[in-house]
Design a protein around this motif. Sequence first.
Motif, PDB file in Angstrom:
ATOM      1  N   GLU A  17      56.347 -16.707 -54.199  1.00 22.34           N
ATOM      2  CA  GLU A  17      55.289 -17.643 -54.237  1.00 22.34           C
ATOM      3  C   GLU A  17      55.768 -19.150 -54.416  1.00 22.34           C
ATOM      4  N   LEU A  56      56.277 -20.030 -50.560  1.00 21.53           N
ATOM      5  CA  LEU A  56      55.176 -20.116 -49.634  1.00 21.53           C
ATOM      6  C   LEU A  56      54.405 -21.330 -50.057  1.00 21.53           C
ATOM      7  N   HIS A  57      54.316 -21.563 -51.210  1.00 16.52           N
ATOM      8  CA  HIS A  57      53.564 -23.047 -51.467  1.00 16.52           C
ATOM      9  C   HIS A  57      54.215 -24.178 -51.312  1.00 16.52           C
ATOM     10  N   THR A  63      53.355 -24.142 -47.171  1.00 15.61           N
ATOM     11  CA  THR A  63      51.933 -24.085 -46.517  1.00 15.61           C
ATOM     12  C   THR A  63      50.718 -24.231 -47.838  1.00 15.61           C
ATOM     13  N   ASP A  64      49.858 -24.605 -47.413  1.00 19.27           N
ATOM     14  CA  ASP A  64      48.436 -24.646 -48.383  1.00 19.27           C
ATOM     15  C   ASP A  64      47.715 -23.603 -47.579  1.00 19.27           C
ATOM     16  N   LYS A  86      45.901 -20.359 -47.660  1.00 17.87           N
ATOM     17  CA  LYS A  86      45.604 -19.356 -48.855  1.00 17.87           C
ATOM     18  C   LYS A  86      45.661 -17.999 -48.373  1.00 17.87           C
ATOM     19  N   ILE A 110      49.395 -17.270 -48.124  1.00 18.56           N
ATOM     20  CA  ILE A 110      49.791 -16.820 -49.523  1.00 18.56           C
ATOM     21  C   ILE A 110      49.361 -15.788 -49.914  1.00 18.56           C
ATOM     22  N   HIS A 111      48.357 -15.405 -50.118  1.00 18.04           N
ATOM     23  CA  HIS A 111      47.359 -14.277 -50.816  1.00 18.04           C
ATOM     24  C   HIS A 111      47.905 -12.968 -50.144  1.00 18.04           C
ATOM     25  N   LEU A 153      51.693 -12.169 -50.736  1.00 16.55           N
ATOM     26  CA  LEU A 153      52.151 -11.909 -52.163  1.00 16.55           C
ATOM     27  C   LEU A 153      51.525 -10.591 -52.609  1.00 16.55           C
TER      28      LEU A 153
END
Length: 380
Positions: free
Chosen positions: A285, A288-289, A292-293, A295, A298-299, A302
């Motif tokens: 987490e 990735l944050h 990049t932003d 989503k 990231i989602h 994860l």
Amino acid sequence: MQKIQYPIILNIIFEKLNLFGIKPVIIGGYIRDHLLQNDSKDIDIELYNVENIDQVEDILKEFGSVNEVGKAFCVIKLNIEDLDLDFSLPRIDSKIGSGHRGFKITTDSHLDFKTATSRRDFTINAVGYDVIEHKLLDPFGGIEDLTNKQLKAVDLNKFAEDPLRVFRAIQFASRFELEIDEKLLHLCKIMVDNNQLNFLSKERIFAEIEKLLLKSKNPSSGFIFLKNIGLFKMFVEFNTLSHEEFIEVITLLDNYKRSSEFTNKLSLITMFVILTSKFQIRDIEIFLHRLTDDKEIIHKVLNIHNFIRTPSYTLSMRIDKKVLESYLQSIQMKNYKAFMDMVEPKIKGKDLIAQGIKPSVEFSEILEEKYQKQIKGYLS
């Protein structure tokens, strides 16, 4: 000199420009890719002997819709058929402040080609083609460097003015299987040691990592470069891996690229799943944050990792099944098809509702209980 082939439709534009005494020169990536026998739809064209950018816009309007987004920097974009064309005026960039915006840009269409090209990053990107005289322009020996598989800076001092060029060097070396020149590599290490890259925006860094992943045949070489010049201090999660784990991850990346025909977002997300597969969930987490932003990326990454480590009904409804299947294939899971058959819940909320059970805490518990039996093979 070798004659460069380009889309015939451009000749109409070049002839019109020439009527106004304007000399078009194709420059940069299109020439490099042509010399490497790679296809490209992006063509950068520098225009010499131009009064101003408004004159260029007036001429180009008759050929299609003009995009003025870069006009303040004397760049006009034009899309014709499936071609992305950038028309620009020659310029000189002078460093006057920090960051990638800290440059004074001075356009001058009467510059000689060598002076105008001296601002570019690598010699392989500083080769031009004069479409009127049909000759290659190579003031910094970029063609020889391509032949010798060498990545060299046009000007080491100017290279150091933009820290992003370190990431560009890595992805170019990886994509085109080049060896970074000793002086350039030494400079990159100094820039990393001096923390010059710490102030780059995540968006600019991500764009280079994305190109490294999607456009390299063997992305592993890029991550080895990142490690060797000390850039893992920006991606400290890799320092939690053993040497064996690191080699396993980057080998999986290469294997995936050889087996996958895709260069889209699904492919990119799958590679991020592979890249972070040895990290702890919390580290995934954070990594990735920091990068990049987006989503979606990231989602999805994860969710895949959480599901693989602790499968649940809730996660099974959230994961991207295509990404999961792509990842399982990349790690050569022998029974991945059987596993994928068990991922989709056999009993869903609508089935319980059909039996007269109302949504409640018990409702969720029943779904989870049945799902756990399903993935363990106890539910027919």
